[in-house]
Design a protein around this motif. Structure first.
Motif, PDB file in Angstrom:
ATOM      1  N   GLY A 137       0.787  -1.219   0.000  1.00  0.00           N
ATOM      2  CA  GLY A 137       0.000   0.000   0.000  1.00  0.00           C
ATOM      3  C   GLY A 137       0.822   1.273   0.000  1.00  0.00           C
ATOM      4  N   ALA A 138       0.212   2.349   0.522  1.00  0.00           N
ATOM      5  CA  ALA A 138       0.748   3.697   0.365  1.00  0.00           C
ATOM      6  C   ALA A 138       2.152   3.866   0.937  1.00  0.00           C
ATOM      7  CB  ALA A 138      -0.202   4.706   1.006  1.00  0.00           C
ATOM      8  N   GLU A 139       2.399   3.377   2.137  1.00  0.00           N
ATOM      9  CA  GLU A 139       3.695   3.595   2.773  1.00  0.00           C
ATOM     10  C   GLU A 139       4.822   2.924   1.989  1.00  0.00           C
ATOM     11  OE1 GLU A 139       5.947   2.842   7.071  1.00  0.00           O
ATOM     12  OE2 GLU A 139       3.772   2.579   6.901  1.00  0.00           O
ATOM     13  N   GLY A 140       4.626   1.677   1.630  1.00  0.00           N
ATOM     14  CA  GLY A 140       5.644   0.964   0.877  1.00  0.00           C
ATOM     15  C   GLY A 140       5.842   1.551  -0.514  1.00  0.00           C
ATOM     16  N   PHE A 141       4.751   1.993  -1.130  1.00  0.00           N
ATOM     17  CA  PHE A 141       4.851   2.570  -2.470  1.00  0.00           C
ATOM     18  C   PHE A 141       5.606   3.886  -2.433  1.00  0.00           C
ATOM     19  CE2 PHE A 141       3.153   4.574  -6.360  1.00  0.00           C
ATOM     20  CZ  PHE A 141       3.482   3.579  -7.273  1.00  0.00           C
ATOM     21  N   SER A 142       5.359   4.703  -1.396  1.00  0.00           N
ATOM     22  CA  SER A 142       6.120   5.945  -1.231  1.00  0.00           C
ATOM     23  C   SER A 142       7.602   5.665  -1.026  1.00  0.00           C
ATOM     24  CB  SER A 142       5.577   6.756  -0.050  1.00  0.00           C
ATOM     25  OG  SER A 142       4.288   7.260  -0.326  1.00  0.00           O
ATOM     26  N   ALA A 143       7.893   4.579  -0.317  1.00  0.00           N
ATOM     27  CA  ALA A 143       9.294   4.201  -0.106  1.00  0.00           C
ATOM     28  C   ALA A 143       9.963   3.871  -1.437  1.00  0.00           C
ATOM     29  CB  ALA A 143       9.386   3.016   0.853  1.00  0.00           C
ATOM     30  N   LEU A 144       9.239   3.230  -2.340  1.00  0.00           N
ATOM     31  CA  LEU A 144       9.781   2.961  -3.672  1.00  0.00           C
ATOM     32  C   LEU A 144      10.082   4.271  -4.397  1.00  0.00           C
ATOM     33  CD1 LEU A 144      10.441   1.152  -6.123  1.00  0.00           C
ATOM     34  CD2 LEU A 144       7.988   1.215  -6.681  1.00  0.00           C
ATOM     35  N   GLY A 145       9.157   5.215  -4.322  1.00  0.00           N
ATOM     36  CA  GLY A 145       9.378   6.506  -4.969  1.00  0.00           C
ATOM     37  C   GLY A 145      10.609   7.217  -4.422  1.00  0.00           C
ATOM     38  N   ARG A 146      10.784   7.197  -3.099  1.00  0.00           N
ATOM     39  CA  ARG A 146      11.965   7.821  -2.497  1.00  0.00           C
ATOM     40  C   ARG A 146      13.237   7.124  -2.956  1.00  0.00           C
ATOM     41  NH1 ARG A 146       8.599   7.659   2.062  1.00  0.00           N
ATOM     42  NH2 ARG A 146       9.756   5.894   2.950  1.00  0.00           N
ATOM     43  N   LEU A 147      13.191   5.807  -3.008  1.00  0.00           N
ATOM     44  CA  LEU A 147      14.363   5.039  -3.407  1.00  0.00           C
ATOM     45  C   LEU A 147      14.797   5.399  -4.824  1.00  0.00           C
ATOM     46  CD1 LEU A 147      16.334   2.652  -2.746  1.00  0.00           C
ATOM     47  CD2 LEU A 147      14.680   1.187  -3.907  1.00  0.00           C
ATOM     48  N   LEU A 148      13.853   5.466  -5.740  1.00  0.00           N
ATOM     49  CA  LEU A 148      14.200   5.793  -7.124  1.00  0.00           C
ATOM     50  C   LEU A 148      14.863   7.161  -7.211  1.00  0.00           C
ATOM     51  CD1 LEU A 148      11.020   4.511  -9.029  1.00  0.00           C
ATOM     52  CD2 LEU A 148      13.225   3.353  -8.764  1.00  0.00           C
ATOM     53  N   ALA A 149      14.319   8.140  -6.494  1.00  0.00           N
ATOM     54  CA  ALA A 149      14.903   9.483  -6.516  1.00  0.00           C
ATOM     55  C   ALA A 149      16.293   9.495  -5.883  1.00  0.00           C
ATOM     56  CB  ALA A 149      13.972  10.464  -5.808  1.00  0.00           C
ATOM     57  N   GLU A 150      16.430   8.797  -4.758  1.00  0.00           N
ATOM     58  CA  GLU A 150      17.718   8.773  -4.049  1.00  0.00           C
ATOM     59  C   GLU A 150      18.805   8.078  -4.862  1.00  0.00           C
ATOM     60  OE1 GLU A 150      16.628   6.804  -0.497  1.00  0.00           O
ATOM     61  OE2 GLU A 150      15.573   8.546   0.352  1.00  0.00           O
ATOM     62  N   CYS A 151      18.410   7.177  -5.753  1.00  0.00           N
ATOM     63  CA  CYS A 151      19.382   6.425  -6.545  1.00  0.00           C
ATOM     64  C   CYS A 151      19.709   7.102  -7.875  1.00  0.00           C
ATOM     65  CB  CYS A 151      18.881   5.008  -6.785  1.00  0.00           C
ATOM     66  SG  CYS A 151      18.896   3.983  -5.294  1.00  0.00           S
TER      67      CYS A 151
END
Length: 201
Positions: A137-151
């Motif tokens: 859901g939302a929390e895990g999906f936001s974590a994916l978005g942060r990861l892509l930006a951070e990488c």
């Protein structure tokens, strides 16, 4: 040889059409054009996220892009590999979940090391609803978005579903996918169900 069951009734036919006649699926035409319109191949490798049989990535490779892919282990990946679709598209076999996000991050970070070409663009055609579910859901999906930006990813090009009153999934249409990534990404432009997101400053 037994045919892998992909869960997609036409997957075998699409792969056969490509293998025997060099035909790419029409369902990938809009996304391929969207990538070509928004990203120059010289910007760096493109990641086909949730790449299924690999036909979209192979089509982008044929258009001059350097392509990497991520697909969960299973019949679709097996079908693509066994038919040579992934021959020029290196693919990471990974089911993306909360517990494996760091594995994806490690792989993305490795591409920015000296001697490697960093992945700058992520292509996600009908992929984000599946990832929303696998990430909880939302929390895990936001974590994916942060990861892509951070990488170091600079572009997310998505193709979602058009609006429908029958939609029940939280990411049942393209704008919902963009909004779910809004913590780390903003909309640069869109056309129908096609969106181009860039990192927030």
């Amino acid at each position: 040889m037994s045919v892998p069951k992909t869960g997609r009734f036409d997957a075998e036919d699409l792969v056969t059409a490509w293998r025997e006649r060099g035909e790419f699926p029409k369902i990938h035409t809009a996304m391929t054009a969207w990538v070509r319109e928004n990203v120059d191949p010289r910007e760096g490798p493109v990641l086909d996220l949730c790449s299924s049989t690999g036909l979209l990535g192979r089509r982008l490779a044929a258009a001059g892009y350097t392509v990497r892919a991520v697909e969960l282990p299973g019949p679709a990946l097996q079908l693509g590999r066994s038919n040579g679709v992934y021959e020029y598209v290196p693919v990471m076999s990974l089911r993306i979940e909360r517990d494996t996000l760091e594995d994806l991050g490690d792989w993305l970070r490795a591409t920015v090391m000296p001697g490697h070409d960093p992945i700058r663009t992520v292509v996600a055609r009908r992929a984000f609803p599946e990832l929303w579910d696998s990430l909880g859901g939302a929390e895990g999906f936001s974590a994916l978005g942060r990861l892509l930006a951070e990488c170091g990813v600079r572009n997310v090009l998505l193709e979602g579903r058009a609006h429908s009153s029958r939609t029940t999934h939280p990411l049942g249409e393209a704008i919902a996918e963009a909004n779910a990534l809004a913590e780390s990404w903003r909309v640069l432009c869109w056309r129908g169900p096609l969106y181009h997101l860039v990192p927030r400053a």
